[in-house]
Design a protein around this motif. Sequence first.
Motif, PDB file in Angstrom:
ATOM      1  N   CYS A  35       0.878  -1.123  -0.020  1.00 51.64           N
ATOM      2  CA  CYS A  35      -0.148   0.049   0.074  1.00 51.64           C
ATOM      3  C   CYS A  35       0.849   1.162   0.048  1.00 51.64           C
ATOM      4  O   CYS A  35       1.846   1.098   0.710  1.00 51.64           O
ATOM      5  CB  CYS A  35      -0.880  -0.014   1.042  1.00 51.64           C
ATOM      6  N   ASP A  39      -3.474   5.356  -1.529  1.00 51.66           N
ATOM      7  CA  ASP A  39      -4.262   4.191  -1.820  1.00 51.66           C
ATOM      8  C   ASP A  39      -5.320   4.019  -1.330  1.00 51.66           C
ATOM      9  O   ASP A  39      -5.481   4.249   0.303  1.00 51.66           O
ATOM     10  CB  ASP A  39      -3.488   2.966  -1.817  1.00 51.66           C
ATOM     11  N   GLU A  40      -6.638   3.691  -1.481  1.00 47.52           N
ATOM     12  CA  GLU A  40      -7.604   3.202  -0.801  1.00 47.52           C
ATOM     13  C   GLU A  40      -7.506   1.708  -0.680  1.00 47.52           C
ATOM     14  O   GLU A  40      -7.355   0.762  -1.460  1.00 47.52           O
ATOM     15  CB  GLU A  40      -8.831   3.273  -1.632  1.00 47.52           C
ATOM     16  N   ALA A  41      -7.279   1.343   0.713  1.00 47.54           N
ATOM     17  CA  ALA A  41      -6.938  -0.213   0.844  1.00 47.54           C
ATOM     18  C   ALA A  41      -7.679  -0.844   1.843  1.00 47.54           C
ATOM     19  O   ALA A  41      -8.387  -0.299   2.635  1.00 47.54           O
ATOM     20  CB  ALA A  41      -5.356  -0.005   1.742  1.00 47.54           C
ATOM     21  N   ARG A  94     -10.458  -0.862   6.317  1.00 46.44           N
ATOM     22  CA  ARG A  94     -10.594  -0.055   5.058  1.00 46.44           C
ATOM     23  C   ARG A  94     -10.431   1.421   4.966  1.00 46.44           C
ATOM     24  O   ARG A  94     -11.093   1.916   5.920  1.00 46.44           O
ATOM     25  CB  ARG A  94     -11.814  -0.609   4.292  1.00 46.44           C
ATOM     26  N   GLY A  95      -9.679   1.883   4.205  1.00 46.51           N
ATOM     27  CA  GLY A  95      -9.552   3.331   4.384  1.00 46.51           C
ATOM     28  C   GLY A  95      -8.281   3.735   3.440  1.00 46.51           C
ATOM     29  O   GLY A  95      -7.562   3.102   2.896  1.00 46.51           O
ATOM     30  N   ARG A  96      -8.042   5.207   3.325  1.00 40.78           N
ATOM     31  CA  ARG A  96      -7.175   5.733   2.434  1.00 40.78           C
ATOM     32  C   ARG A  96      -5.864   5.930   3.351  1.00 40.78           C
ATOM     33  O   ARG A  96      -5.755   6.163   4.498  1.00 40.78           O
ATOM     34  CB  ARG A  96      -7.573   7.235   2.155  1.00 40.78           C
ATOM     35  N   VAL A 106      -3.706   5.184   8.850  1.00 41.07           N
ATOM     36  CA  VAL A 106      -5.299   5.208   8.152  1.00 41.07           C
ATOM     37  C   VAL A 106      -5.798   5.823   9.364  1.00 41.07           C
ATOM     38  O   VAL A 106      -6.097   5.565  10.393  1.00 41.07           O
ATOM     39  CB  VAL A 106      -5.595   3.988   7.773  1.00 41.07           C
ATOM     40  N   PRO A 109     -10.533   4.667   9.858  1.00 41.24           N
ATOM     41  CA  PRO A 109     -10.718   3.505   9.260  1.00 41.24           C
ATOM     42  C   PRO A 109     -12.011   2.949   9.358  1.00 41.24           C
ATOM     43  O   PRO A 109     -12.566   2.908  10.518  1.00 41.24           O
ATOM     44  CB  PRO A 109      -9.662   2.777   9.346  1.00 41.24           C
ATOM     45  N   TYR A 110     -12.825   2.487   8.416  1.00 44.02           N
ATOM     46  CA  TYR A 110     -13.789   1.410   8.686  1.00 44.02           C
ATOM     47  C   TYR A 110     -13.424   0.173   9.106  1.00 44.02           C
ATOM     48  O   TYR A 110     -12.257  -0.116   8.613  1.00 44.02           O
ATOM     49  CB  TYR A 110     -14.565   1.429   7.328  1.00 44.02           C
TER      50      TYR A 110
END
Length: 118
Positions: A35, A39-41, A94-96, A106, A109-110
């Motif tokens: 990553c 990036d959206e990871a 999940r997040g940028r 991040v 993050p979700y």
Amino acid sequence: MKRLGRLLTEDPEVLDEDRIERECRTEGAQRAKDCRRGDEAVMVGELRAVQTCARSAKTGVVAEFFDGSDTVLLKWLGRSRIPGIEPGRKITVRGRVATADGMKVVYNPYYELHSDQE
């Protein structure tokens, strides 16, 4: 026999890293080391450490996330505590990806907590 020899001679931290990375690859998630900033990871790993910051301007929860390939800081701003966010917990985030002080971060993050049986 090779496996037993490896278990007896390999550094326990390296074995732990291998185990975590193997488990995370089976989830189909991205590896943290791949990553890059912006990036959206989606990553799967374990929380190694969790810290709460309740000082006036720096409120939030900071967790050290590790997927066997790299460490990423997860920062939830404005939170004093998040139930289930604790060391040793397996989690999907999940997040940028951003960078701060040379570390991948991040913000807010979700996340999805995995059950203890996984």
